[in-house]
Design a protein around this motif. Structure first.
Motif, PDB file in Angstrom:
ATOM      1  N   LEU A  54       0.864  -1.178   0.000  1.00 26.76           N
ATOM      2  CA  LEU A  54       0.000   0.000   0.000  1.00 26.76           C
ATOM      3  C   LEU A  54       0.897   1.224   0.000  1.00 26.76           C
ATOM      4  O   LEU A  54       1.781   1.352   0.861  1.00 26.76           O
ATOM      5  CB  LEU A  54      -0.906  -0.001   1.241  1.00 26.76           C
ATOM      6  N   ILE A  55       0.691   2.105  -0.979  1.00 30.48           N
ATOM      7  CA  ILE A  55       1.516   3.313  -1.099  1.00 30.48           C
ATOM      8  C   ILE A  55       0.577   4.501  -1.271  1.00 30.48           C
ATOM      9  O   ILE A  55      -0.310   4.470  -2.136  1.00 30.48           O
ATOM     10  CB  ILE A  55       2.444   3.213  -2.340  1.00 30.48           C
ATOM     11  N   ALA A  56       0.746   5.520  -0.452  1.00 28.17           N
ATOM     12  CA  ALA A  56      -0.119   6.703  -0.558  1.00 28.17           C
ATOM     13  C   ALA A  56       0.728   7.938  -0.802  1.00 28.17           C
ATOM     14  O   ALA A  56       1.854   8.043  -0.306  1.00 28.17           O
ATOM     15  CB  ALA A  56      -0.939   6.869   0.718  1.00 28.17           C
ATOM     16  N   ALA A  57       0.169   8.881  -1.545  1.00 22.29           N
ATOM     17  CA  ALA A  57       0.870  10.147  -1.794  1.00 22.29           C
ATOM     18  C   ALA A  57       0.547  11.123  -0.676  1.00 22.29           C
ATOM     19  O   ALA A  57      -0.590  11.555  -0.517  1.00 22.29           O
ATOM     20  CB  ALA A  57       0.448  10.727  -3.141  1.00 22.29           C
ATOM     21  N   LEU A  77       6.959   3.108  -7.773  1.00 20.08           N
ATOM     22  CA  LEU A  77       7.255   1.758  -8.276  1.00 20.08           C
ATOM     23  C   LEU A  77       8.325   1.089  -7.421  1.00 20.08           C
ATOM     24  O   LEU A  77       8.257  -0.122  -7.171  1.00 20.08           O
ATOM     25  CB  LEU A  77       7.699   1.807  -9.743  1.00 20.08           C
ATOM     26  N   PHE A  78       9.293   1.864  -6.983  1.00 13.85           N
ATOM     27  CA  PHE A  78      10.316   1.290  -6.100  1.00 13.85           C
ATOM     28  C   PHE A  78       9.660   0.689  -4.851  1.00 13.85           C
ATOM     29  O   PHE A  78       9.940  -0.461  -4.478  1.00 13.85           O
ATOM     30  CB  PHE A  78      11.342   2.349  -5.695  1.00 13.85           C
ATOM     31  N   LEU A  79       8.762   1.455  -4.230  1.00 15.26           N
ATOM     32  CA  LEU A  79       8.121   0.962  -2.997  1.00 15.26           C
ATOM     33  C   LEU A  79       7.221  -0.246  -3.258  1.00 15.26           C
ATOM     34  O   LEU A  79       6.979  -1.052  -2.363  1.00 15.26           O
ATOM     35  CB  LEU A  79       7.325   2.095  -2.328  1.00 15.26           C
ATOM     36  N   SER A  98       8.019  -2.491  -5.562  1.00 16.46           N
ATOM     37  CA  SER A  98       8.874  -3.548  -6.122  1.00 16.46           C
ATOM     38  C   SER A  98       9.443  -4.458  -5.028  1.00 16.46           C
ATOM     39  O   SER A  98       9.419  -4.124  -3.841  1.00 16.46           O
ATOM     40  CB  SER A  98      10.045  -2.916  -6.893  1.00 16.46           C
ATOM     41  N   SER A  99      10.004  -5.579  -5.470  1.00 14.97           N
ATOM     42  CA  SER A  99      10.597  -6.498  -4.496  1.00 14.97           C
ATOM     43  C   SER A  99      11.850  -5.898  -3.867  1.00 14.97           C
ATOM     44  O   SER A  99      12.314  -6.364  -2.829  1.00 14.97           O
ATOM     45  CB  SER A  99      10.921  -7.836  -5.174  1.00 14.97           C
ATOM     46  N   ARG A 100      12.416  -4.854  -4.487  1.00 12.22           N
ATOM     47  CA  ARG A 100      13.588  -4.171  -3.898  1.00 12.22           C
ATOM     48  C   ARG A 100      13.259  -3.503  -2.571  1.00 12.22           C
ATOM     49  O   ARG A 100      14.161  -3.174  -1.807  1.00 12.22           O
ATOM     50  CB  ARG A 100      14.105  -3.103  -4.866  1.00 12.22           C
ATOM     51  N   ALA A 101      11.969  -3.261  -2.337  1.00  9.34           N
ATOM     52  CA  ALA A 101      11.565  -2.535  -1.119  1.00  9.34           C
ATOM     53  C   ALA A 101      10.921  -3.474  -0.099  1.00  9.34           C
ATOM     54  O   ALA A 101      10.123  -3.043   0.730  1.00  9.34           O
ATOM     55  CB  ALA A 101      10.598  -1.414  -1.492  1.00  9.34           C
ATOM     56  N   SER A 102      11.321  -4.753  -0.136  1.00 10.74           N
ATOM     57  CA  SER A 102      10.607  -5.761   0.650  1.00 10.74           C
ATOM     58  C   SER A 102      10.700  -5.573   2.163  1.00 10.74           C
ATOM     59  O   SER A 102       9.849  -6.068   2.903  1.00 10.74           O
ATOM     60  CB  SER A 102      11.104  -7.155   0.266  1.00 10.74           C
ATOM     61  N   PHE A 103      11.721  -4.854   2.644  1.00 12.26           N
ATOM     62  CA  PHE A 103      11.847  -4.672   4.106  1.00 12.26           C
ATOM     63  C   PHE A 103      11.604  -3.213   4.507  1.00 12.26           C
ATOM     64  O   PHE A 103      12.042  -2.750   5.547  1.00 12.26           O
ATOM     65  CB  PHE A 103      13.228  -5.142   4.578  1.00 12.26           C
ATOM     66  N   ILE A 104      10.900  -2.494   3.636  1.00  9.02           N
ATOM     67  CA  ILE A 104      10.600  -1.087   3.918  1.00  9.02           C
ATOM     68  C   ILE A 104       9.114  -0.954   4.191  1.00  9.02           C
ATOM     69  O   ILE A 104       8.285  -1.256   3.336  1.00  9.02           O
ATOM     70  CB  ILE A 104      10.990  -0.190   2.721  1.00  9.02           C
ATOM     71  N   THR A 105       8.783  -0.519   5.395  1.00  8.06           N
ATOM     72  CA  THR A 105       7.392  -0.208   5.706  1.00  8.06           C
ATOM     73  C   THR A 105       7.354   0.913   6.735  1.00  8.06           C
ATOM     74  O   THR A 105       8.342   1.159   7.425  1.00  8.06           O
ATOM     75  CB  THR A 105       6.616  -1.464   6.189  1.00  8.06           C
ATOM     76  N   ALA A 106       6.236   1.631   6.765  1.00  8.84           N
ATOM     77  CA  ALA A 106       6.059   2.794   7.652  1.00  8.84           C
ATOM     78  C   ALA A 106       7.010   3.928   7.290  1.00  8.84           C
ATOM     79  O   ALA A 106       7.290   4.794   8.112  1.00  8.84           O
ATOM     80  CB  ALA A 106       6.233   2.402   9.116  1.00  8.84           C
ATOM     81  N   ALA A 107       7.509   3.922   6.051  1.00 10.43           N
ATOM     82  CA  ALA A 107       8.466   4.949   5.624  1.00 10.43           C
ATOM     83  C   ALA A 107       7.781   6.038   4.800  1.00 10.43           C
ATOM     84  O   ALA A 107       6.723   5.813   4.216  1.00 10.43           O
ATOM     85  CB  ALA A 107       9.573   4.301   4.790  1.00 10.43           C
TER      86      ALA A 107
END
Ligand SMILES: NC(=O)c1ccc[n+]([C@@H]2O[C@H](COP(=O)([O-])OP(=O)(O)OC[C@H]3O[C@@H](n4cnc5c(N)ncnc54)[C@H](O)[C@@H]3O)[C@@H](O)[C@H]2O)c1
Length: 247
Positions: free
Chosen positions: A134-137, A223-225, A227-236
């Motif tokens: 889930l990605i919000a602007a 798209l980065f967020l 993608s699988s490249r961002a698999s350990f990024i959340t609450a950022a």
């Protein structure tokens, strides 16, 4: 040529809101280019778009937020990513000019709709059992408090950051990441419609990269967020402001 940031996006099922807007349209195009199946949505309809499905919906209604998630999932056969780009900015040069209707309209679209939309998407993704993104602007205003008569907008976007942090905490157990992108000054109608030339020049002068951003540059961060490249990024909250704000 495939970009390394497309990882995991080929065949992904993606809902994009605000898709008739400058940034939303660029996000739709970028996901389509990456090989994703995209359901695009906005309160406005458009004649042409590259998405698999177009769903016209007014997100101010919680029922319609739920319906949008259901219809996008039905159109795509499930949902892996929501890129929630819809937003509303009402500038008022004087604080005293802000009306209750201004307050409600911006909070309804930027904050209330985000809760009901992302909650519905989180519920669906949890039931699917395969995680999700889930990605919000949000906006630089979440941090700066807003420029050019946008204090109320900034407050709603600050609330959106807090909301997404809370959702990240709750939905992480289901493998769902929740992040925000924070655009600085991006060259779309929202920025240029009612800011004069002088204000725009002042923003550019205060931006280390010396220019306004492009909608495609916010799409890349989104798209980065996803993608699988961002698999350990959340609450950022990803700052996409050309250095206008440094944090
Ligand atoms: N352009 C910038 O400089 C900038 C800066 C910071 C943050 N942002 C944020 O980025 C996102 C995209 O902005 P943009 O520049 O593309 O703006 P935009 O005005 O071009 O697009 C916003 C879209 O949201 C849609 N929308 C508004 N109310 C809606 C509703 N009730 N239901 C469904 N859709 C609705 C609009 O119809 C519009 O197409 C927004 O959330 C905005 O707040 C933009």
């Amino acid at each position: 040529m495939t970009s390394p940031l497309d990882d995991g996006l080929h065949g992904a099922r993606v809902l994009v809101t605000g898709a008739a807007g400058g940034i939303g349209a660029a996000v739709v195009a970028a996901f389509v280019e990456a090989g994703a199946a995209v359901a695009a949505s906005d309160v406005r309809s458009v004649r042409e778009h590259p998405a698999t499905a177009w769903l016209t919906m007014d997100l101010r209604s919680p029922d319609d937020c739920r319906r949008l998630v259901d219809e996008a999932s039905a159109a795509l056969g499930g949902l892996d990513v929501v890129a929630h780009m819809a937003g509303l900015l009402i500038r008022r040069d004087e604080l005293d000019a802000v009306t209750e209707a201004d307050w409600d309209a911006q909070h309804d679209v930027n904050l209330k709709a985000s809760f009901f939309l992302l909650r519905a998407a989180g519920r669906l993704m949890t039931a699917q059992g395969t995680g999700g993104r889930l990605i919000a602007a949000t906006s630089q205003g979440w941090w700066s408090g807003g420029y050019g008569g946008s204090a109320v907008y900034a407050a709603s976007k600050g609330g959106l950051v807090s909301l997404c942090r809370g959702l990240a905490r709750t939905l992480g157990a289901a493998g769902i990441t929740v992040n925000t992108v924070a655009p600085g000054a991006i060259d779309t109608a929202m920025l240029t419609a009612d800011l004069g030339d002088r204000a725009l020049k002042a923003i550019v002068a205060a931006t280390p990269l010396g220019r306004l951003g492009r909608a495609e540059e916010v799409a890349s961060a989104t798209l980065f967020l996803a993608s699988s490249r961002a698999s350990f990024i959340t609450a950022a909250t990803l700052n996409v402001s050309g250095g206008w704000l440094a944090y």
